[in-house]
Design a protein around this motif. Structure first.
Motif, PDB file in Angstrom:
ATOM      1  N   CYS A  13       0.834  -1.211   0.000  1.00 44.92           N
ATOM      2  CA  CYS A  13       0.000   0.000   0.000  1.00 44.92           C
ATOM      3  C   CYS A  13       0.862   1.252   0.000  1.00 44.92           C
ATOM      4  N   MET A  14       1.895   1.241   0.861  1.00 48.11           N
ATOM      5  CA  MET A  14       2.733   2.422   1.031  1.00 48.11           C
ATOM      6  C   MET A  14       3.542   2.710  -0.232  1.00 48.11           C
ATOM      7  N   VAL A  16       2.947   2.348  -3.358  1.00 46.71           N
ATOM      8  CA  VAL A  16       2.252   2.960  -4.500  1.00 46.71           C
ATOM      9  C   VAL A  16       1.336   4.113  -4.077  1.00 46.71           C
ATOM     10  N   ALA A  17       1.352   4.444  -2.770  1.00 48.20           N
ATOM     11  CA  ALA A  17       0.365   5.404  -2.262  1.00 48.20           C
ATOM     12  C   ALA A  17       0.599   6.824  -2.775  1.00 48.20           C
ATOM     13  N   THR A  18      -0.491   7.468  -3.175  1.00 46.43           N
ATOM     14  CA  THR A  18      -0.446   8.903  -3.464  1.00 46.43           C
ATOM     15  C   THR A  18      -0.451   9.648  -2.131  1.00 46.43           C
ATOM     16  N   GLU A  19      -0.242  10.944  -2.206  1.00 48.73           N
ATOM     17  CA  GLU A  19      -0.269  11.773  -1.000  1.00 48.73           C
ATOM     18  C   GLU A  19      -1.631  11.616  -0.287  1.00 48.73           C
ATOM     19  N   GLU A  21      -3.692   9.058  -0.476  1.00 44.69           N
ATOM     20  CA  GLU A  21      -3.825   7.724   0.114  1.00 44.69           C
ATOM     21  C   GLU A  21      -3.024   7.611   1.405  1.00 44.69           C
ATOM     22  N   LEU A  22      -1.890   8.297   1.447  1.00 45.90           N
ATOM     23  CA  LEU A  22      -1.090   8.290   2.682  1.00 45.90           C
ATOM     24  C   LEU A  22      -1.919   8.866   3.834  1.00 45.90           C
ATOM     25  N   LYS A  23      -2.638   9.942   3.553  1.00 46.96           N
ATOM     26  CA  LYS A  23      -3.479  10.547   4.594  1.00 46.96           C
ATOM     27  C   LYS A  23      -4.574   9.588   5.062  1.00 46.96           C
ATOM     28  N   VAL A  24      -5.138   8.859   4.109  1.00 46.33           N
ATOM     29  CA  VAL A  24      -6.179   7.892   4.469  1.00 46.33           C
ATOM     30  C   VAL A  24      -5.605   6.785   5.346  1.00 46.33           C
ATOM     31  N   ILE A  25      -4.461   6.240   4.928  1.00 43.34           N
ATOM     32  CA  ILE A  25      -3.829   5.166   5.713  1.00 43.34           C
ATOM     33  C   ILE A  25      -3.526   5.671   7.130  1.00 43.34           C
ATOM     34  N   HIS A  26      -3.021   6.893   7.201  1.00 42.01           N
ATOM     35  CA  HIS A  26      -2.711   7.491   8.508  1.00 42.01           C
ATOM     36  C   HIS A  26      -3.966   7.586   9.379  1.00 42.01           C
ATOM     37  N   LEU A  28      -6.720   5.858   9.161  1.00 40.40           N
ATOM     38  CA  LEU A  28      -7.207   4.520   9.522  1.00 40.40           C
ATOM     39  C   LEU A  28      -6.405   3.940  10.681  1.00 40.40           C
TER      40      LEU A  28
END
Lengths: 161, 161, 161, 161
Positions: A13-14, A16-19, A21-26, A28
């Protein structure tokens, strides 16, 4: 559940993550932590980052608006608005009950008024009726600019826990 | 958002995670992946692991029931049930519209009937009325043993995208 | 319709009427007169003896409570409460629209809170949201002692007459 | 209530009555008779001339459409549609309960779909859920040409009479 498998999934996930998506992962992962630390009493509340603030005869919950809360049209998902409103009304209902009693939603009606946009969604719950078997509550959701997103009412059953 | 900060948060979560929390983290990360790969068109649908299956004049969505979907009483959060039902009705509504048009929820009423328990929640949407400006839909949610959890109806506005 | 036939029916009704039935017959005939004299713009409003009173940004309608408004349990019929609330909300909605436009109920949700008893039922309508295509209104019904009988919300479509 | 006063009022109404008003007066007086003869158990049901027909696991009520049922736009008054639907659902609910128990409407949501026009409105009630404390019912209203006028759902509380 093998930790190794989760670690690999996280790495994928990390990588290929866009900026965004990084915020979403954070958010979650923060949600997982918030739930563990009992800042919120359900995962959905924790993941949506619900911040509660009680007041006299009412209750407020605020959440951040971002990709995580969007539907496919780019506005706040109606299900998420309903989830927050159900939670804020239920939370207020529970504060009104004696120890050992809880409030469960019997039915809920929501009117969607305007698209949920901006940085934060603020919700507020009020009591319409407090009976011995049921509570009728109302809840409103607003953008941070004060524009009303939705209005709902609900009946809660009072149950012995 | 610094990747380093997220990596540390992930490591913290994993270090102290119970078996149950590991499953939640796994489902959340899978959700991020499902959204990126466009299996679902919103994060909430992806994280709840919504599996869609169209049928003649109706539509089904199924989600796993687990800690992630629980409220503080240990049953499926009413907001999550509503989110899935709103999604399944809206998805069916959209399949009925010509290209360039979309359906947005105007209002929704849900009756909660029985606690959501078990392994999976199955929802089904049907059309009550298809007009030129609005659609009226109904949706039902069931445990995998067939017990009805909730019933709802909603009006959708037809909009030009 | 032969006048003779109606005259006979009236005579039959009067001959066997209890004091209570006399009052009902009186209110019904008054309703016919109220409608003819355009004090009310529908028979149901006229027969229920709806008295309207506009106010700033709200609207009130009051009706007498008696045998005519009772259900089989001896309290105000829920359908009648809903009829008055639909009317008071719709009337307020119409006062907010420019000439040539009207408001028609799209959907309505009512929570019944306490039995309607006493001499009079008072209803009040307020605006929740005024948009360009729809209005969302709320209405409450009270006994004359101030006890809340019911609370409802509704969406009205704005149409060209 | 003096009979003399009612007689005078009746005479006044008859003297100036149009053909249409004569029909309304006739239906109203028939309603008084229907109620007295216990064909209907409330005045509103009697005046609207509700004809009940039970069936397997469902229930139907039909009423004539005419001036008496019209709103100011010349279509069936939404409050009357709701009254009939509340009655048909409540009647079905009561048939499902043991002696000594009754069903009272807790909340009701109605979606108005098409204008009520024609000669007769037919309504049908079905059971969505029968629990130990509540019943969830649905009701639909149709013109005699089969066009759907409205769809509603309601929760009924089961009470000891």
């Amino acid at each position: 559940m093998e930790k190794q498998k989760i670690q690999e999934l996280f790495d994928q996930c990390m990588e290929v993550a866009t900026e965004d998506e990084l915020k979403v992962i954070h958010q979650l992962l923060l949600g997982v932590q918030r739930k563990k630390q009992k800042w919120n009493d359900s995962y959905i509340a924790a993941i949506l980052n619900m911040e509660k603030s009680p007041a006299d005869n009412e209750y407020k919950i605020t959440i951040p608006i971002n990709s995580l809360t969007e539907n496919s049209l780019g506005i706040v998902h109606g299900g998420i608005t309903t989830t927050v409103l159900d939670t804020v009304m239920g939370t207020l209902a529970n504060t009104l009950l004696p120890d050992g009693y809880g409030a469960v939603t019997s039915n809920l009606t929501i009117h969607f008024i305007a698209p949920g946009k901006g940085e934060r969604m603020e919700t507020i719950a009020k009591v319409i009726h407090k009976g011995t078997k049921t509570l009728v509550m109302e809840g409103s959701a607003y953008c941070e600019n004060g524009k009303k997103i939705a209005h709902c009412t609900a009946t809660f059953f009072i149950i012995k826990k």
